[in-house]
Design a protein around this motif. Structure first.
Motif, PDB file in Angstrom:
ATOM      1  N   PRO A 197      31.323  29.823  25.710  1.00  0.00           N
ATOM      2  CA  PRO A 197      31.738  29.337  27.020  1.00  0.00           C
ATOM      3  C   PRO A 197      30.789  29.800  28.109  1.00  0.00           C
ATOM      4  O   PRO A 197      30.343  30.943  28.125  1.00  0.00           O
ATOM      5  N   ARG A 198      30.439  28.888  28.994  1.00  0.00           N
ATOM      6  CA  ARG A 198      29.555  29.239  30.094  1.00  0.00           C
ATOM      7  C   ARG A 198      30.337  29.971  31.175  1.00  0.00           C
ATOM      8  O   ARG A 198      31.449  29.597  31.530  1.00  0.00           O
ATOM      9  N   ALA A 199      29.733  31.011  31.688  1.00  0.00           N
ATOM     10  CA  ALA A 199      30.378  31.747  32.772  1.00  0.00           C
ATOM     11  C   ALA A 199      30.417  30.870  34.014  1.00  0.00           C
ATOM     12  O   ALA A 199      29.455  30.159  34.312  1.00  0.00           O
ATOM     13  N   PRO A 200      31.535  30.874  34.741  1.00  0.00           N
ATOM     14  CA  PRO A 200      31.625  30.047  35.943  1.00  0.00           C
ATOM     15  C   PRO A 200      30.642  30.500  37.011  1.00  0.00           C
ATOM     16  O   PRO A 200      30.312  31.681  37.116  1.00  0.00           O
ATOM     17  N   SER A 201      30.156  29.548  37.779  1.00  0.00           N
ATOM     18  CA  SER A 201      29.204  29.837  38.847  1.00  0.00           C
ATOM     19  C   SER A 201      29.399  28.813  39.950  1.00  0.00           C
ATOM     20  O   SER A 201      29.594  27.627  39.681  1.00  0.00           O
ATOM     21  N   LEU A 202      29.360  29.250  41.196  1.00  0.00           N
ATOM     22  CA  LEU A 202      29.548  28.382  42.350  1.00  0.00           C
ATOM     23  C   LEU A 202      28.376  28.510  43.306  1.00  0.00           C
ATOM     24  O   LEU A 202      27.740  29.559  43.381  1.00  0.00           O
ATOM     25  N   THR A 203      28.107  27.438  44.032  1.00  0.00           N
ATOM     26  CA  THR A 203      27.206  27.545  45.175  1.00  0.00           C
ATOM     27  C   THR A 203      28.024  28.062  46.355  1.00  0.00           C
ATOM     28  O   THR A 203      29.267  28.068  46.324  1.00  0.00           O
ATOM     29  N   LEU A 204      27.344  28.473  47.405  1.00  0.00           N
ATOM     30  CA  LEU A 204      28.044  28.950  48.592  1.00  0.00           C
ATOM     31  C   LEU A 204      28.928  27.856  49.174  1.00  0.00           C
ATOM     32  O   LEU A 204      30.088  28.102  49.550  1.00  0.00           O
ATOM     33  N   ASP A 205      28.416  26.633  49.246  1.00  0.00           N
ATOM     34  CA  ASP A 205      29.212  25.526  49.780  1.00  0.00           C
ATOM     35  C   ASP A 205      30.435  25.246  48.918  1.00  0.00           C
ATOM     36  O   ASP A 205      31.522  24.942  49.443  1.00  0.00           O
ATOM     37  N   GLU A 206      30.281  25.338  47.603  1.00  0.00           N
ATOM     38  CA  GLU A 206      31.424  25.113  46.712  1.00  0.00           C
ATOM     39  C   GLU A 206      32.486  26.182  46.891  1.00  0.00           C
ATOM     40  O   GLU A 206      33.694  25.882  46.911  1.00  0.00           O
ATOM     41  N   LEU A 207      32.068  27.436  47.008  1.00  0.00           N
ATOM     42  CA  LEU A 207      33.029  28.523  47.218  1.00  0.00           C
ATOM     43  C   LEU A 207      33.812  28.318  48.501  1.00  0.00           C
ATOM     44  O   LEU A 207      35.047  28.441  48.524  1.00  0.00           O
ATOM     45  N   GLY A 243      29.526  35.987  38.244  1.00  0.00           N
ATOM     46  CA  GLY A 243      29.591  37.335  37.710  1.00  0.00           C
ATOM     47  C   GLY A 243      30.944  37.990  37.884  1.00  0.00           C
ATOM     48  O   GLY A 243      31.983  37.327  38.012  1.00  0.00           O
ATOM     49  N   LEU A 244      30.954  39.306  37.924  1.00  0.00           N
ATOM     50  CA  LEU A 244      32.182  40.098  38.018  1.00  0.00           C
ATOM     51  C   LEU A 244      31.868  41.417  38.716  1.00  0.00           C
ATOM     52  O   LEU A 244      30.941  42.119  38.336  1.00  0.00           O
ATOM     53  N   ILE A 245      32.644  41.722  39.746  1.00  0.00           N
ATOM     54  CA  ILE A 245      32.467  42.960  40.514  1.00  0.00           C
ATOM     55  C   ILE A 245      33.691  43.846  40.304  1.00  0.00           C
ATOM     56  O   ILE A 245      34.826  43.385  40.439  1.00  0.00           O
ATOM     57  N   LYS A 246      33.469  45.112  39.947  1.00  0.00           N
ATOM     58  CA  LYS A 246      34.604  46.016  39.785  1.00  0.00           C
ATOM     59  C   LYS A 246      34.665  47.002  40.939  1.00  0.00           C
ATOM     60  O   LYS A 246      33.652  47.363  41.530  1.00  0.00           O
ATOM     61  N   TRP A 247      35.903  47.424  41.262  1.00  0.00           N
ATOM     62  CA  TRP A 247      36.129  48.545  42.178  1.00  0.00           C
ATOM     63  C   TRP A 247      36.272  49.783  41.304  1.00  0.00           C
ATOM     64  O   TRP A 247      37.035  49.780  40.343  1.00  0.00           O
ATOM     65  N   GLN A 305      35.286  37.870  30.837  1.00  0.00           N
ATOM     66  CA  GLN A 305      34.043  38.560  30.476  1.00  0.00           C
ATOM     67  C   GLN A 305      34.249  40.055  30.706  1.00  0.00           C
ATOM     68  O   GLN A 305      33.832  40.633  31.696  1.00  0.00           O
ATOM     69  N   LEU A 306      34.907  40.652  29.733  1.00  0.00           N
ATOM     70  CA  LEU A 306      35.376  42.024  29.884  1.00  0.00           C
ATOM     71  C   LEU A 306      35.254  42.731  28.546  1.00  0.00           C
ATOM     72  O   LEU A 306      35.743  42.243  27.528  1.00  0.00           O
ATOM     73  N   GLU A 348      36.334  36.672  21.665  1.00  0.00           N
ATOM     74  CA  GLU A 348      35.249  35.721  21.555  1.00  0.00           C
ATOM     75  C   GLU A 348      33.994  36.353  22.110  1.00  0.00           C
ATOM     76  O   GLU A 348      34.033  37.435  22.686  1.00  0.00           O
ATOM     77  N   TYR A 349      32.898  35.652  21.942  1.00  0.00           N
ATOM     78  CA  TYR A 349      31.621  36.169  22.420  1.00  0.00           C
ATOM     79  C   TYR A 349      31.708  36.536  23.901  1.00  0.00           C
ATOM     80  O   TYR A 349      32.107  35.726  24.726  1.00  0.00           O
ATOM     81  N   GLY A 350      31.374  37.762  24.203  1.00  0.00           N
ATOM     82  CA  GLY A 350      31.299  38.189  25.590  1.00  0.00           C
ATOM     83  C   GLY A 350      32.610  38.564  26.232  1.00  0.00           C
ATOM     84  O   GLY A 350      32.659  38.813  27.436  1.00  0.00           O
ATOM     85  N   GLY A 351      33.714  38.620  25.466  1.00  0.00           N
ATOM     86  CA  GLY A 351      34.948  39.007  26.135  1.00  0.00           C
ATOM     87  C   GLY A 351      36.211  38.726  25.345  1.00  0.00           C
ATOM     88  O   GLY A 351      36.217  38.659  24.115  1.00  0.00           O
ATOM     89  N   ILE A 352      37.290  38.529  26.096  1.00  0.00           N
ATOM     90  CA  ILE A 352      38.632  38.358  25.556  1.00  0.00           C
ATOM     91  C   ILE A 352      39.215  37.078  26.132  1.00  0.00           C
ATOM     92  O   ILE A 352      39.085  36.808  27.324  1.00  0.00           O
ATOM     93  N   VAL A 353      39.877  36.288  25.280  1.00  0.00           N
ATOM     94  CA  VAL A 353      40.506  35.052  25.730  1.00  0.00           C
ATOM     95  C   VAL A 353      42.016  35.236  25.748  1.00  0.00           C
ATOM     96  O   VAL A 353      42.618  35.649  24.749  1.00  0.00           O
ATOM     97  N   VAL A 354      42.639  34.954  26.877  1.00  0.00           N
ATOM     98  CA  VAL A 354      44.091  35.007  27.008  1.00  0.00           C
ATOM     99  C   VAL A 354      44.663  33.691  26.497  1.00  0.00           C
ATOM    100  O   VAL A 354      44.391  32.623  27.047  1.00  0.00           O
TER     101      VAL A 354
END
Length: 234
Positions: free
Chosen positions: A7-17, A66-70, A184-185, A217-223
Motif C-alpha cells: 500500500p502506498r503511503a498517503p500524501s497530500l499537496t498543500l492545496d489538497e490539505l 509521513g507520521l509525526i510523533k509527540w 505505518q507503525l 503487512e509490509y511497513g506496519g499493522i492493518v486494522v
C-alpha cells in the motif's frame, strides 16, 4: 506481498490539505486567500525533530506526508510517546495558544512533509474568525478527552486493553482524519504508545491477529475490526 502490492503511503499537496480541512472551508474567501498566501511547506527527515522540547513554536502544523510523533525524553534517555499525527491532521494549537515553550518533542517517524501556518496568521484567525475558534475549541476538547481516557486506561486496564487503545488512537479522526487503516507503525512504537513492554505488546498483537482484529503487512499493522478493538479499549 510484492513491491507493487504494497500500500502506498498517503500524501497530500498543500492545496489538497487545505481543501479537505473543515476549518479552512468554513473561512470567508479573503481569509482563505490570506492563509494560502502565508502557508509554507517543510520537509522533515526520518528521525529529525520538527520542534524540540523547550523551544518556542512559531507555526501551526498540518501533516502532508509521513507520521509525526509527540514524545518526552527523560534525562536517563527513556522516551514516552504521547501520540502520532497522521496525514491530514493539524496539531500544535495548544502550545501557540499558551504562548509557552513546547512540553514535548515532535519527531518524524519517517520522511515527512508538514504544512506550516505562521503564528501571526493563526492568532489573527483565532481572534477574528469565530468558526476557526470553534474548530480549535472542539479539537482541544477532543484531545483532552482522549488523554484523560489514556490516563484511566493505564491505571485500570490490562495490557491487551492498553495496546488496543493505542491502535484505536492511531485511527482516531483527530490524529488520522483520512481514516487510514494501514498504520505505518512498528511494534516497538506501538509498545511505546501503549506504555507496555515490547514483549507484552507482541503477545497482545498475536492474540489480536488470532481474533481477526488486525494483521501485519509490509511497513506496519492493518486494522481489520475497528469496533472489536474499540470494545477492548473501553
Amino acid at each position: 506481498m510484492t513491491r507493487s502490492q504494497r500500500p502506498r503511503a498517503p500524501s497530500l499537496t498543500l492545496d489538497e490539505l487545505l481543501a479537505q480541512s473543515a476549518w479552512f472551508s468554513a473561512l470567508d474567501e479573503a481569509a482563505r486567500a490570506q492563509v494560502r498566501n502565508d502557508a509554507t511547506e517543510r520537509a522533515v527527515a526520518l528521525g529529525d525533530s520538527l520542534s524540540h522540547h523547550g523551544e518556542h513554536q512559531h507555526a501551526w502544523f498540518g501533516v502532508l506526508e509521513g507520521l509525526i510523533k509527540w514524545a518526552i525524553t527523560a534525562p536517563d534517555g527513556r522516551t514516552v510517546t504521547l501520540g502520532g499525527q497522521s496525514v491530514g491532521s493539524w496539531f500544535g494549537e495548544g502550545t501557540l495558544i499558551r504562548d509557552a515553550p513546547r512540553q514535548a518533542d515532535l519527531v518524524a517517524l519517517r520522511y515527512s512533509r508538514v504544512a506550516q501556518i505562521p503564528y501571526d496568521t493563526f492568532d489573527w484567525l483565532r481572534r477574528n474568525r469565530p468558526s476557526f475558534n470553534d474548530f480549535l475549541l472542539q479539537q482541544v476538547n477532543d484531545r483532552l478527552h482522549w488523554f484523560m481516557g489514556n490516563y484511566a486506561t493505564h491505571g485500570l486496564l490490562d495490557t491487551d486493553n492498553q495496546v488496543a487503545r493505542a491502535l484505536v488512537g492511531m485511527v482516531h479522526p483527530l490524529l488520522n482524519p483520512l481514516g487510514e487503516r494501514h498504520l505505518q507503525l512498528s511494534q516497538e512504537e506501538l509498545a511505546n504508545l501503549a506504555a507496555v513492554s515490547r514483549q507484552s505488546c507482541n503477545s497482545a498483537l498475536t492474540r489480536f491477529k488470532s481474533a481477526g482484529l488486525v494483521q501485519s503487512e509490509y511497513g506496519g499493522i492493518v486494522v481489520l475490526d475497528l469496533p472489536g478493538l474499540q470494545k477492548l479499549a473501553q
